[in-house]
Design a protein around this motif. Structure first.
Motif, PDB file in Angstrom:
ATOM      1  N   PRO A  88      35.080  13.049 -52.393  1.00 33.62           N
ATOM      2  CA  PRO A  88      33.714  13.248 -52.888  1.00 33.62           C
ATOM      3  C   PRO A  88      32.774  13.757 -51.791  1.00 33.62           C
ATOM      4  N   PHE A  89      31.714  14.421 -52.203  1.00 31.93           N
ATOM      5  CA  PHE A  89      30.559  14.656 -51.350  1.00 31.93           C
ATOM      6  C   PHE A  89      29.603  13.489 -51.561  1.00 31.93           C
ATOM      7  N   THR A 119      28.766  12.416 -55.345  1.00 29.99           N
ATOM      8  CA  THR A 119      28.189  11.097 -55.597  1.00 29.99           C
ATOM      9  C   THR A 119      26.840  11.048 -54.891  1.00 29.99           C
ATOM     10  N   THR A 120      25.771  11.099 -55.656  1.00 25.09           N
ATOM     11  CA  THR A 120      24.452  11.036 -55.036  1.00 25.09           C
ATOM     12  C   THR A 120      24.133   9.593 -54.673  1.00 25.09           C
ATOM     13  N   LEU A 138      32.931  13.576 -47.740  1.00 25.57           N
ATOM     14  CA  LEU A 138      32.179  14.587 -47.003  1.00 25.57           C
ATOM     15  C   LEU A 138      30.701  14.250 -47.165  1.00 25.57           C
ATOM     16  N   PHE A 139      30.006  14.087 -46.060  1.00 28.09           N
ATOM     17  CA  PHE A 139      28.629  13.606 -46.110  1.00 28.09           C
ATOM     18  C   PHE A 139      27.681  14.744 -45.756  1.00 28.09           C
ATOM     19  N   LEU A 140      26.810  15.085 -46.694  1.00 26.28           N
ATOM     20  CA  LEU A 140      25.812  16.134 -46.463  1.00 26.28           C
ATOM     21  C   LEU A 140      24.537  15.529 -45.890  1.00 26.28           C
ATOM     22  N   ARG A 141      23.965  16.178 -44.897  1.00 20.58           N
ATOM     23  CA  ARG A 141      22.644  15.783 -44.418  1.00 20.58           C
ATOM     24  C   ARG A 141      21.944  16.994 -43.809  1.00 20.58           C
TER      25      ARG A 141
END
Length: 472
Positions: free
Chosen positions: A145-146, A294-295, A317-320
């Motif tokens: 997941p993101f 997954t928000t 995977l972590f978006l920032r």
């Protein structure tokens, strides 16, 4: 519509909530579909003669003497090549104004594929995004997941991953999409180089909330057809799984079930595992790769949804947004692909693992230097060089708008090493230093962004501009 002739009609409801109704019935099965006063419903609980149905459109206006007609089967989808290039709703009905496709009818929501038919994932998925390919390499058959805050351009990112991948088939499960996001996906995919390989199952915010529960199973039923019957590499995109879990919570609460952590149902882990465990690498070569979104509210990684998801999936995977460069990046500290060791240095260049480890260690040293700076401590020469490296590393490799192949990523990393450090500071094996240190070509940012650097699996320059406009 399913013919209702000769179907037994029940007309006495014994309980009504905002999302469910209960009646006495026999000869029915779990997950069977029905119509309650003309509204689509599905059995969610059987207790002796008492049968509880979730009504997808809600029970408002339904009376206790409403007609209930059971259809004798679970939700189903007709699968064939005619699905290609089409968009459907949660029931598998066309929403693109075209004909109803024909094919073999299969029930959705079935069990995952038997382990004896599975093979360990082995095929590299290249995306052109260094935060993924370099640091968290993906494999066909993986589930990942993101994790992202709601204000990040996650839909643009997964669209980019899909269009750059070497998948034979891309299936979008849009869960609770805004109309703007639905039109964005539709326009982007319709104008792709091969629109016929893309299929969409869409629930928007205008549709009933509970219909979101059908979207993942619809997408995966189609995926299994193409992976098993056609031996295709299928990429399934599910966005946003938090919306799916919220719908689960609504049904659970309306059935007076005791909630678990964060008001989620106690069955949340099993509900999510039932979906994610349908990712697979088959011996025949076909595969199903699941990439979801997954928000996370306010970055709370301990919430029940990301917490359970992380136990099931093979990394995240972590978006920032990196305030230093003003761009969205794949966070190297909070991201992980548990299967990457199966391909890095084997299907990629041999120095890949060493370069990846050195870059992340230096990036971590830069984070420590930044903390020292914020607390008023003097910085050493090494600290200053790590800060310079970290900014260039984020700008030229971690940012999601960079599009180069893995070999080019490694060359860029070597260039950044050479500009900021001495060989002995890297902790890389001497044989790789000897082989790549002097060969590393100096690559500036403009060169990494040119269309010539895009490999054939990547998007066209026109498509890429559309995606970049989405995340600005």
């Amino acid at each position: 519509m399913e013919t209702l002739q000769f179907k037994k009609i029940h007309t006495r409801l014994v309980q009504l909530t905002k999302a469910t109704c209960t009646l006495e019935a026999t000869g029915v099965g779990n997950e069977e579909m029905a119509f309650v006063d003309g509204k689509s419903a599905q059995i969610v609980k059987i207790n002796g003669r008492l049968v509880t149905l979730q009504v997808f459109e809600g029970t408002e206006g339904i009376k206790t003497d409403a007609e209930v007609i059971f259809l004798g089967k679970a939700p189903s989808l007709k699968v064939s090549d005619e699905l290609g290039g089409r968009f459907f709703n949660a029931y598998g009905q066309p929403i693109d104004g075209k004909y109803v496709p024909q094919g073999k009818e299969v029930e959705i929501g079935g069990p995952s594929i038997n382990p004896v038919r599975r093979k360990q994932p082995f095929d590299l998925i290249e995306t052109g995004i260094a935060g993924i390919d370099l640091n968290n390499t993906l494999l066909a058959g993986q589930k990942i997941p993101f994790f992202t805050d709601t204000d990040q351009p996650y839909n643009a990112v997964i669209a980019l991953v899909a269009l750059r991948s070497n998948a034979d088939r891309i299936i979008l499960g849009g869960i609770g999409l805004s109309n703007d996001d639905y039109l964005y996906f539709k326009n982007l995919f319709v104008n792709a180089d091969m629109p016929e390989k893309i299929i969409g199952f869409i629930n928007t915010t205008d549709n009933p909330t509970l219909e979101r529960l059908l979207i993942p199973d619809m997408a995966l039923a189609a995926a299994e057809h193409f992976a098993i019957e056609k031996n295709e590499k299928v990429l399934v995109l599910l966005t946003d799984m938090t919306m799916y879990c919220d719908a689960l919570s609504i049904v659970s609460n309306r059935m007076d079930q005791i909630p678990s952590k964060d008001s989620m149902p106690g069955s949340l882990y099993s509900d999510l595992a039932r979906i994610y465990e349908r990712s697979v690498q088959l011996h025949s070569g076909g595969s199903i790769t699941i990439i979801s979104v997954t928000t996370i509210s306010e970055g709370d990684i301990t919430h029940a949804i990301p917490d359970n998801t992380g136990y099931i999936t093979e990394g995240q995977l972590f978006l920032r947004r990196d305030t230093e460069i003003g761009k969205v990046i794949i966070d190297p500290f909070r991201s992980l692909s548990r299967l990457k060791q199966l391909v890095i240095g084997k299907q990629t260049r041999e120095d890949h693992p060493q370069v990846m480890n050195a870059a992340i260690r230096l990036y971590a040293d830069a984070a420590n230097a930044k903390t020292k700076l914020e607390n008023g401590f003097d910085l050493s020469d090494y600290d200053k060089r790590t800060l310079k490296f970290a900014k260039e590393y984020a700008q030229q490799l971690l940012a999601i708008d960079i599009n180069v192949n893995i070999t080019k990523m490694l060359d860029i990393a070597w260039t950044l090493f050479r500009l900021n450090f001495q060989p002995e500071e890297l902790g890389i094996r001497k044989k790789y230093i000897d082989q790549y240190w002097e060969k590393a070509a100096k690559v500036d940012e403009e060169d990494t962004m040119t269309d010539e650097n895009m490999n054939p699996a990547n998007t066209s320059f026109k498509q890429r501009n559309k995606i970049e406009a989405k995340w600005q």
